[in-house]
Motif scaffolding. Structure first.
Motif, PDB file in Angstrom:
ATOM      1  N   GLU A  68       5.709   8.340   6.747  1.00  0.00           N
ATOM      2  CA  GLU A  68       5.991   7.332   5.736  1.00  0.00           C
ATOM      3  C   GLU A  68       7.488   7.256   5.471  1.00  0.00           C
ATOM      4  O   GLU A  68       8.174   8.264   5.400  1.00  0.00           O
ATOM      5  CB  GLU A  68       5.253   7.680   4.438  1.00  0.00           C
ATOM      6  N   SER A  71       9.771   4.107   9.159  1.00  0.00           N
ATOM      7  CA  SER A  71       9.848   2.848   9.883  1.00  0.00           C
ATOM      8  C   SER A  71       9.215   1.738   9.064  1.00  0.00           C
ATOM      9  O   SER A  71       8.286   1.946   8.306  1.00  0.00           O
ATOM     10  CB  SER A  71       9.116   2.991  11.214  1.00  0.00           C
ATOM     11  N   GLN A  72       9.737   0.563   9.252  1.00  0.00           N
ATOM     12  CA  GLN A  72       9.165  -0.634   8.631  1.00  0.00           C
ATOM     13  C   GLN A  72       8.351  -1.414   9.667  1.00  0.00           C
ATOM     14  O   GLN A  72       8.062  -2.570   9.481  1.00  0.00           O
ATOM     15  CB  GLN A  72      10.299  -1.525   8.081  1.00  0.00           C
ATOM     16  N   PHE A  73       8.027  -0.717  10.756  1.00  0.00           N
ATOM     17  CA  PHE A  73       7.340  -1.336  11.873  1.00  0.00           C
ATOM     18  C   PHE A  73       5.922  -1.706  11.480  1.00  0.00           C
ATOM     19  O   PHE A  73       5.203  -0.907  10.882  1.00  0.00           O
ATOM     20  CB  PHE A  73       7.340  -0.359  13.052  1.00  0.00           C
ATOM     21  N   GLN A  74       5.500  -2.901  11.872  1.00  0.00           N
ATOM     22  CA  GLN A  74       4.133  -3.353  11.606  1.00  0.00           C
ATOM     23  C   GLN A  74       3.452  -3.656  12.938  1.00  0.00           C
ATOM     24  O   GLN A  74       4.031  -4.313  13.800  1.00  0.00           O
ATOM     25  CB  GLN A  74       4.141  -4.600  10.727  1.00  0.00           C
ATOM     26  N   ILE A  75       2.239  -3.132  13.125  1.00  0.00           N
ATOM     27  CA  ILE A  75       1.499  -3.383  14.358  1.00  0.00           C
ATOM     28  C   ILE A  75       0.754  -4.706  14.211  1.00  0.00           C
ATOM     29  O   ILE A  75      -0.152  -4.836  13.398  1.00  0.00           O
ATOM     30  CB  ILE A  75       0.520  -2.230  14.674  1.00  0.00           C
ATOM     31  N   THR A  76       1.183  -5.672  14.996  1.00  0.00           N
ATOM     32  CA  THR A  76       0.585  -7.003  14.969  1.00  0.00           C
ATOM     33  C   THR A  76      -0.545  -7.078  15.992  1.00  0.00           C
ATOM     34  O   THR A  76      -0.647  -6.220  16.881  1.00  0.00           O
ATOM     35  CB  THR A  76       1.650  -8.071  15.322  1.00  0.00           C
ATOM     36  N   SER A  99      -5.334  -1.438  14.012  1.00  0.00           N
ATOM     37  CA  SER A  99      -4.475  -0.734  13.048  1.00  0.00           C
ATOM     38  C   SER A  99      -4.955  -1.078  11.647  1.00  0.00           C
ATOM     39  O   SER A  99      -5.556  -2.106  11.402  1.00  0.00           O
ATOM     40  CB  SER A  99      -3.015  -1.158  13.235  1.00  0.00           C
ATOM     41  N   ARG A 100      -4.656  -0.145  10.735  1.00  0.00           N
ATOM     42  CA  ARG A 100      -5.058  -0.337   9.340  1.00  0.00           C
ATOM     43  C   ARG A 100      -3.826  -0.153   8.459  1.00  0.00           C
ATOM     44  O   ARG A 100      -3.130   0.845   8.578  1.00  0.00           O
ATOM     45  CB  ARG A 100      -6.126   0.663   8.945  1.00  0.00           C
ATOM     46  N   ASP A 101      -3.583  -1.088   7.621  1.00  0.00           N
ATOM     47  CA  ASP A 101      -2.450  -0.982   6.699  1.00  0.00           C
ATOM     48  C   ASP A 101      -2.759   0.010   5.605  1.00  0.00           C
ATOM     49  O   ASP A 101      -3.873   0.072   5.085  1.00  0.00           O
ATOM     50  CB  ASP A 101      -2.144  -2.346   6.064  1.00  0.00           C
TER      51      ASP A 101
END
Length: 103
Positions: A68, A71-76, A99-101
Protein backbone atom coordinates in the motif's frame (compact mmCIF):
# COMPACT_ATOMS: atom_id res chain seq x y z
CA UNK A 1 10.22 -43.31 -11.50
CA UNK A 2 7.18 -44.60 -9.62
CA UNK A 3 4.59 -46.49 -11.65
CA UNK A 4 1.01 -47.58 -11.16
CA UNK A 5 0.60 -51.23 -12.13
CA UNK A 6 -2.68 -52.88 -12.98
CA UNK A 7 -3.59 -56.28 -14.43
CA UNK A 8 -6.97 -56.84 -16.04
CA UNK A 9 -8.67 -58.90 -18.73
CA UNK A 10 -10.26 -57.72 -21.95
CA UNK A 11 -12.85 -60.23 -23.08
CA UNK A 12 -13.36 -60.10 -26.84
CA UNK A 13 -16.49 -61.70 -28.23
CA UNK A 14 -17.20 -62.56 -31.87
CA UNK A 15 -19.99 -64.70 -33.25
CA UNK A 16 -19.63 -66.81 -36.40
CA UNK A 17 -22.07 -68.34 -38.82
CA UNK A 18 -22.24 -72.13 -39.22
CA UNK A 19 -20.05 -71.77 -42.33
CA UNK A 20 -17.35 -69.95 -40.32
CA UNK A 21 -17.92 -66.32 -41.33
CA UNK A 22 -18.01 -63.61 -38.65
CA UNK A 23 -21.44 -62.21 -37.98
CA UNK A 24 -21.93 -58.81 -36.44
CA UNK A 25 -19.20 -56.73 -34.86
CA UNK A 26 -16.88 -57.93 -32.12
CA UNK A 27 -17.54 -56.65 -28.62
CA UNK A 28 -15.17 -56.03 -25.73
CA UNK A 29 -15.73 -55.99 -22.00
CA UNK A 30 -13.23 -55.60 -19.19
CA UNK A 31 -12.91 -57.36 -15.84
CA UNK A 32 -10.34 -57.24 -13.05
CA UNK A 33 -10.20 -60.98 -12.36
CA UNK A 34 -9.86 -63.93 -14.74
CA UNK A 35 -13.26 -64.42 -16.34
CA UNK A 36 -15.35 -67.44 -17.19
CA UNK A 37 -15.90 -67.08 -20.92
CA UNK A 38 -18.61 -68.23 -23.29
CA UNK A 39 -17.70 -70.21 -26.41
CA UNK A 40 -17.72 -66.99 -28.46
CA UNK A 41 -15.35 -65.15 -26.08
CA UNK A 42 -11.57 -64.97 -25.75
CA UNK A 43 -9.90 -63.45 -22.66
CA UNK A 44 -6.79 -61.29 -23.15
CA UNK A 45 -4.71 -60.65 -20.03
CA UNK A 46 -3.33 -57.12 -20.00
CA UNK A 47 -0.60 -55.90 -17.63
CA UNK A 48 -0.28 -52.15 -17.71
CA UNK A 49 2.28 -49.88 -16.06
CA UNK A 50 1.60 -46.16 -16.09
CA UNK A 51 3.89 -43.43 -14.76
CA UNK A 52 2.57 -41.92 -11.55
CA UNK A 53 2.86 -38.43 -12.99
CA UNK A 54 -0.07 -39.13 -15.34
CA UNK A 55 -2.34 -38.98 -12.28
CA UNK A 56 -0.94 -35.75 -10.87
CA UNK A 57 -2.41 -32.50 -12.10
CA UNK A 58 -0.30 -29.40 -11.59
CA UNK A 59 -1.75 -26.70 -9.41
CA UNK A 60 -0.49 -23.34 -10.48
CA UNK A 61 -0.98 -20.41 -8.19
CA UNK A 62 0.37 -16.90 -8.29
CA UNK A 63 0.02 -14.00 -5.94
CA UNK A 64 1.08 -10.45 -6.71
CA UNK A 65 1.22 -8.06 -3.79
CA UNK A 66 1.88 -4.37 -4.22
CA UNK A 67 2.48 -2.73 -0.83
CA UNK A 68 0.00 0.00 0.00
CA UNK A 69 1.21 3.47 -0.89
CA UNK A 70 3.93 2.12 -3.19
CA UNK A 71 2.03 2.60 -6.43
CA UNK A 72 -0.97 4.35 -7.88
CA UNK A 73 -1.14 1.64 -10.52
CA UNK A 74 -4.61 0.39 -11.43
CA UNK A 75 -5.19 -2.94 -13.18
CA UNK A 76 -7.58 -2.29 -16.04
CA UNK A 77 -9.48 -4.90 -18.04
CA UNK A 78 -6.94 -4.39 -20.85
CA UNK A 79 -4.05 -5.23 -18.48
CA UNK A 80 -5.92 -8.29 -17.18
CA UNK A 81 -6.40 -9.49 -20.77
CA UNK A 82 -2.74 -8.81 -21.57
CA UNK A 83 -1.55 -10.89 -18.61
CA UNK A 84 -3.84 -13.77 -19.57
CA UNK A 85 -2.68 -13.60 -23.21
CA UNK A 86 1.03 -13.64 -22.23
CA UNK A 87 0.48 -16.68 -20.02
CA UNK A 88 -1.38 -18.43 -22.86
CA UNK A 89 1.38 -17.68 -25.37
CA UNK A 90 4.28 -18.63 -23.09
CA UNK A 91 2.88 -21.54 -21.06
CA UNK A 92 0.12 -22.85 -23.32
CA UNK A 93 -2.51 -22.65 -20.58
CA UNK A 94 -5.64 -20.59 -20.23
CA UNK A 95 -5.76 -18.30 -17.21
CA UNK A 96 -8.46 -15.95 -16.03
CA UNK A 97 -7.09 -12.74 -14.48
CA UNK A 98 -9.21 -10.52 -12.27
CA UNK A 99 -8.43 -7.73 -9.86
CA UNK A 100 -10.30 -6.37 -6.88
CA UNK A 101 -10.06 -2.81 -5.67
CA UNK A 102 -9.29 -2.31 -2.02
CA UNK A 103 -8.36 -5.92 -1.32
Amino acid sequence: MTTVSVIFYAIVSQRFTSSGYPTGKPTVRVTKSKPDCAATEVPVRIAMKLPERLFKRPILQASIVVPEGESQFQITPEIEEGIAQLVQENLGITMRVTSRDGQ
